[in-house]
Design an enzyme around this catalytic site. Structure first.
Site, PDB file in Angstrom:
ATOM      1  N   GLU A 196       0.796  -1.241   0.000  1.00  0.00           N
ATOM      2  CA  GLU A 196       0.000   0.000   0.000  1.00  0.00           C
ATOM      3  C   GLU A 196       0.825   1.286   0.000  1.00  0.00           C
ATOM      4  O   GLU A 196       0.748   2.081   0.955  1.00  0.00           O
ATOM      5  CB  GLU A 196      -0.935   0.013   1.218  1.00  0.00           C
ATOM      6  CG  GLU A 196      -1.985  -1.068   1.212  1.00  0.00           C
ATOM      7  CD  GLU A 196      -3.145  -0.773   2.193  1.00  0.00           C
ATOM      8  OE1 GLU A 196      -3.078   0.221   2.932  1.00  0.00           O
ATOM      9  OE2 GLU A 196      -4.123  -1.534   2.176  1.00  0.00           O
ATOM     10  N   GLU A 248      -5.314  -8.403   1.086  1.00  0.00           N
ATOM     11  CA  GLU A 248      -5.971  -7.973   2.324  1.00  0.00           C
ATOM     12  C   GLU A 248      -7.427  -7.664   2.039  1.00  0.00           C
ATOM     13  O   GLU A 248      -7.761  -7.041   1.033  1.00  0.00           O
ATOM     14  CB  GLU A 248      -5.343  -6.691   2.912  1.00  0.00           C
ATOM     15  CG  GLU A 248      -4.034  -6.902   3.618  1.00  0.00           C
ATOM     16  CD  GLU A 248      -3.478  -5.613   4.234  1.00  0.00           C
ATOM     17  OE1 GLU A 248      -4.284  -4.793   4.736  1.00  0.00           O
ATOM     18  OE2 GLU A 248      -2.261  -5.447   4.199  1.00  0.00           O
TER      19      GLU A 248
END
Ligand code: NOJ
Length: 462
Positions: free
Chosen positions: A169, A367
């Site tokens: 991320e 995720e």
């Protein structure tokens, strides 16, 4: 040995959030050790100091073996975890710490002997503090620092570990968590306020990070270790808060460019989105990108995209927000999950969009999960009831599998997270686990969502 075509059912975590052992076995100091201990950054967000010094004690082998036993009971065949750079190279560059290397060797072996495939994230936000002092990702030398570090991981673990992830991320790390942590460090009145200039400056950092990722991918491919390497990106499909308002529509488009299109366009189209580049240059005239850089990024594509999806974002025009796009505080839905609205249909849309727009890449959901805080955690003897999370998981898996059926090259699903853990700026206040952790005693109790996920895996594994 694991075959590449087996669908991965997994759980995910990150070093700083679970390990603890923050000074064990010659580990160096990381930016997060300093943020939480010296600056107590969580105070600005939750009113108290929390640190990852102990976290959920996953550095301790006795503890993690029990956790692995619980993973087996759950039925997963993959565990995504990250490596703490400052364990491997305490100063960030130079001397390698053999004890740090040994820890992850043992962990990989322990997972494999339990028939759980280790999936390694090289970098999940904890940077050796020595490198932070040199400017971190804003320093163009970071490309080299990272490439050297990644090579150490490939050569030490690549014989058994067949899936590496270069970064986790980058957008949330560099455009949200880091600026907010620095606001807290500087005691800003509103720790959530980020300036246009900060975004402009971070454009350089994120570019270095993508160059570092491409360089590591190139090196990994040259080593011919027989595995694959990807990058994990966060995605928030954007919804204008008021679809009838042109400003909100525009703000949603900009935020989509910043968060969703930026990385994929660079890697798959060899070009950053023009609308976002213009804005970056407006607030940081020194932000320039060479053709060679873009070529390096496009020529060394990841073998897979790791998709982190929690929620879409309702975006509204707001000139106190960077680039006039407010997204974090806008959720109008009734159910308030920490990461935003519960809207599984946007996971389907997202996966189809990536497939159609970027040449149907291999995708792992690296995720997906729900943070509800204590609200959804009713401890009842030996069961923690978390019906909202259980429902969230079921509906998101359903929609992901629908996308797979509709042609998305989806190879796995990893849930965030196995155990409750340290949630960055929000410390231990936000629980994401399907296993409840009593942070005092380190006692683990599987939640209702654990049994829900267990059942899903059981029903689906061929
Ligand atoms: C994404 C991040 O990768 C992870 O570290 C974080 O805990 C979850 N989102 C939940 O916010």
């Amino acid at each position: 040995m694991f075959t590449q075509d087996k669908f991965l059912w997994g759980v995910a975590s990150a070093a700083y959030q679970v390990e603890g052992g923050y000074q064990a076995d010659n580990k160096g100091c990381s930016n997060w050790d300093v943020y939480t201990n010296d600056y107590q950054v969580t105070k600005a967000f939750i009113g108290k100091q929390d640190t990852g010094n102990v976290a959920i004690n996953f550095y301790d082998r006795t503890q993690y073996l029990q956790d692995i036993a619980l993973m087996r009971q759950l039925g997963v065949n993959a565990y995504r975890f990250s490596i703490s750079w400052s364990r491997i190279i305490p100063n960030g560059t130079g001397q390698v710490n053999s004890q740090g290397v040994a820890y992850y060797n043992q962990l990989a072996d322990d997972l494999l002997s339990n028939e759980i495939e280790p999936v390694i994230t090289n970098f999940h936000w904890d940077l050796p503090y020595k490198l932070q002092e040199k400017g971190g990702w804003a320093n163009s030398d970071s490309v080299q620092w990272y490439a050297e570090y990644a090579n150490i991981l490939f050569t030490n673990y690549g014989d058994r570990v067949k899936k590496f992830i270069t970064f986790n991320e980058p957008f949330i790390n560099l455009f949200f968590i880091e600026p907010l942590a620095h606001n807290a460090i500087e005691n800003k009145a509103n720790p959530y306020a980020i300036s246009n200039e900060t975004y402009g400056k971070q454009a350089e950092a994120v570019h270095h990070l993508l160059l570092a990722s491409a360089t590591a991918i190139q090196n990994y491919h040259q080593l011919k270790l027989g595995g694959t390497i990807g990058i994990t990106l966060s995605f928030t499909p954007t919804i204008p808060l008021d679809t009838n308002k042109a400003e909100d529509v525009q703000a949603a488009m900009i935020f989509d460019g910043l968060h969703n299109r930026w990385f994929l366009d660079a890697m798959y189209k060899g070009k950053y989105p023009d609308d976002v580049v213009k804005l970056h240059q407006k607030y940081n005239p020194t932000f320039q990108v060479s053709a060679e850089d873009m070529q390096l990024i496009a020529a060394n594509k990841p073998d897979f995209i790791g998709v982190n999806f929690y929620a879409p974002a309702y975006v509204k025009a707001d000139d106190s927000a960077p680039y006039n796009a407010e997204w974090f505080s806008t959720n109008p839905d009734e159910i308030k999950m920490f990461n935003g609205p519960v809207r599984p249909e946007y996971l389907y849309k997202l996966l189809m969009w990536i497939k159609n727009e970027y040449d149907n890449p291999v995708i792992y959901i690296t995720e997906n999960g729900a943070g509800f805080g204590e609200l959804d955690e009713q401890l009842d003897k030996d069961l923690v009831k978390d019906p909202l999370r259980a429902d969230y998981i079921k509906r998101h898996i359903d929609t992901a599998l629908q996308a797979k059926q509709d042609g998305v090259d989806l190879r796995g699903y990893m849930l965030w997270s196995f155990c409750d853990n340290f949630e960055w700026l929000f410390g231990y206040d936000k629980r994401f686990g399907i296993v409840y952790v009593d942070f005092e005693s380190q006692r683990r109790t599987p939640k209702q969502s654990f049994y829900e996920y267990q059942q899903i895996i059981l029903n689906l594994v061929e």
